[in-house]
Scaffold this active site. Structure first.
Site, PDB file in Angstrom:
ATOM      1  N   LYS A  67       0.851  -1.186   0.000  1.00  0.00           N
ATOM      2  CA  LYS A  67       0.000   0.000   0.000  1.00  0.00           C
ATOM      3  C   LYS A  67       0.892   1.243   0.000  1.00  0.00           C
ATOM      4  CE  LYS A  67      -1.742   2.560   3.159  1.00  0.00           C
ATOM      5  NZ  LYS A  67      -1.708   3.890   2.487  1.00  0.00           N
ATOM      6  N   GLU A  97      10.353   1.644  10.445  1.00  0.00           N
ATOM      7  CA  GLU A  97      11.400   2.642  10.231  1.00  0.00           C
ATOM      8  C   GLU A  97      10.704   3.985  10.260  1.00  0.00           C
ATOM      9  OE1 GLU A  97      13.227   5.530   8.893  1.00  0.00           O
ATOM     10  OE2 GLU A  97      12.883   4.602   6.932  1.00  0.00           O
ATOM     11  N   CYS A 132      13.868  11.097   6.466  1.00  0.00           N
ATOM     12  CA  CYS A 132      14.018  10.790   7.882  1.00  0.00           C
ATOM     13  C   CYS A 132      15.480  10.662   8.286  1.00  0.00           C
ATOM     14  CB  CYS A 132      13.251   9.514   8.232  1.00  0.00           C
ATOM     15  SG  CYS A 132      13.684   8.106   7.186  1.00  0.00           S
ATOM     16  N   GLU A 136      10.806  16.591  14.544  1.00  0.00           N
ATOM     17  CA  GLU A 136      11.165  16.378  13.145  1.00  0.00           C
ATOM     18  C   GLU A 136      10.344  17.316  12.262  1.00  0.00           C
ATOM     19  OE1 GLU A 136      12.016  12.592  10.285  1.00  0.00           O
ATOM     20  OE2 GLU A 136      10.119  12.571  11.377  1.00  0.00           O
TER      21      GLU A 136
END
Length: 486
Positions: A181, A257, A293, A392
């Site tokens: 997906k 992750e 990331c 972040e």
């Protein structure tokens, strides 16, 4: 300027080796450089997601994939890798259009996935059974690695083709079947990969299935359905926690992750060249407009070097060419969506309100009146505990922090709930290695050195498990010990 759109089609879902019309209409796929819709992606109800899961389950249980020899599975993956290379220009055109990839990032988004897939074919040949040293029993104990079964692969929008190829390659090399997906913001990346599988490989029907539900119910099925054995997810830490909670009910294996707030540390024995600053600018700030990331979005610099480094970085940042990535002169493309652009703006506005100084950037480029662009932005006068140094941003924003010595640099690097990447730059490699060993992070490079297939994953809120190489392959397998008497 013209470009190929060979991979832009009105796709259906890819289920059991067939292209299936969507049962829930379509949604818009938007070019982030223009804000214009260029394609309509297929939506899926839970019934179509159910059908994809059933196809993957049957393909695994029937032995259609696991029954092949390792050599046959390796050949299929190598066919896929070759097809991705053959159609590299088409994938680059798609990457420019769907997720804003600029020419200086092509290797990460296009050729890299092809190499990963070919390497997955090599890993498929790794021995799955070997004797281990044992005590307390006669005979031999064998350690055997077996595929988990059906793997649900959930990928984000920032490096969609790279992560689709990496995860599917590892899952298939391990002997699993897959339901992929992709993000609703980059659905065509998944369908283009499925097209390569369908047209250029001998991968049997049902082994790889691709569906793109836009709603939460279909996505949740891919974490909770009992026919799924493993969930492999890359995305934000917040969503990763939800995925983990959903998978817990069936005690599914998970590979997460997630986010990062990694730090690059410059040691005081280093001569900071312009070339190094350009590397830092790319790896900490401008790579894919900061939407990575693994980006080292904090830069830790000794007090005595701070002002010089910040001034020179600011000058370089102001020279970065921002714009539509179809222009080969562009060095940094757009953010993925209007909502994400507004999110990044909010981070910078809050940082300034908290006392940060904007050295460069800090706003939308004045010369770009459409698309979702933000200037490369450098902030200083920030404390390690400030919001901008902890959260972040996932945009082109670099926070520069001062340190007195190596100990404080390590403390700042570790002052984060994340632990995904990091870097140390130094003249004395042994000293840099000592610093790297103290950083609580899944990867740390010294002077830019790290293997391409090094295990990738994080400490803390950056996730669970590792991707890449042999260790990454074993993440998609279950170990089993077999005692064989003498």
């Amino acid at each position: 300027m013209t470009r190929s759109h060979a991979l832009v089609e009105t796709y259906g879902h890819y289920i059991n080796g067939e292209w299936v019309d969507p049962d829930s209409g379509r949604y818009e796929d938007v070019d982030p450089a223009t804000g214009e819709t260029f394609a309509a992606a297929p939506d899926a109800s839970t019934a179509q997601v159910d059908r994809a899961i059933a196809a993957a389950r049957e393909a695994f249980d029937s032995g259609r994939w696991t029954g092949l020899t390792p050599e046959e599975r390796a050949k299929c993956l190598q066919q896929l890798g070759a097809a991705l290379l053959e159609h590299a220009d088409d994938f680059f055109a798609l990457a420019q259009l769907e997720w804003g990839c600029s020419a200086n990032e092509r290797m990460f988004h296009v050729e890299g996935p092809a190499v990963m897939t070919t390497h997955a074919g090599e890993l498929a040949l790794e021995p799955v059974e070997q004797p281990i040293d044992a005590w307390g029993a006669g005979g031999t104990t064998l350690l055997r690695y077996e595929p988990l079964g059906v793997v649900s692969v959930l990928t984000p929008w920032n490096f969609p083709h790279t992560l689709n190829a990496m995860k599917i390659g590892s899952a298939l090399a391990a002997g699993n079947t897959v339901v992929l997906k992709p993000s609703p913001l980059t659905p065509l990346a998944g369908f283009a990969l499925a097209r390569m599988i369908d047209e250029h490989t001998d991968i049997p029907p049902g082994v790889v299935n691709v569906v793109t539900p836009s709603g939460l119910d279909g996505s949740k099925m891919l974490t909770t359905d009992p026919r799924i054995d493993m969930v492999s997810f890359t995305g934000s830490s917040a969503v990763g926690r939800e995925v983990m909670a959903g998978a817990a009910g069936g005690m599914k294996r998970i590979l997460l992750e997630c986010g990062g707030k990694s730090a690059s540390i410059v040691l005081d024995d280093l001569e900071v060249t312009d070339e190094l600053l350009e590397t830092i600018l790319f790896e900490c700030l401008t790579m894919h407009a900061g939407q990575a990331c693994i980006l080292n979005s904090r830069l830790v610099v000794p007090e005595a070097m701070h002002d010089d480094v910040v001034a020179r970085l600011g000058e370089l940042a102001r020279k970065v060419v921002v714009g539509n990535p179809v222009d080969p002169a562009v060095q940094m493309g757009p953010l993925i969506s209007r909502a994400h652009l507004e999110r990044v703006e909010g981070f910078v506005e809050r940082a300034v309100a908290d006392g940060a100084t904007v050295v460069a950037g800090g706003s939308r480029p004045a010369h770009l009146d459409r698309g979702f662009f933000y200037e490369p932005t450098i902030l200083t006068d920030v404390a390690p505990d400030d919001f901008i140094a902890q959260e972040e941003v996932f945009g082109p924003v670099l926070t520069v922090l001062r340190c007195r010595d190596d100990d404080e640099a390590v403390d700042i690097a570790n002052n984060s709930r994340y632990g995904l990447g990091g870097a140390v730059y130094a003249a004395d490699v042994d000293r840099a290695l000592g610093v790297a060993r103290r950083i609580r992070s899944g990867q740390v490079s010294i002077n830019g050195c790290i293997a391409g297939d090094a295990p990738f994953g994080g400490f803390g809120q950056s996730g669970i498990g590792r991707e890449g190489g042999l260790l990454g392959l074993r993440s998609y397998m279950e170990p089993k010990a077999i005692g064989v008497p003498a």
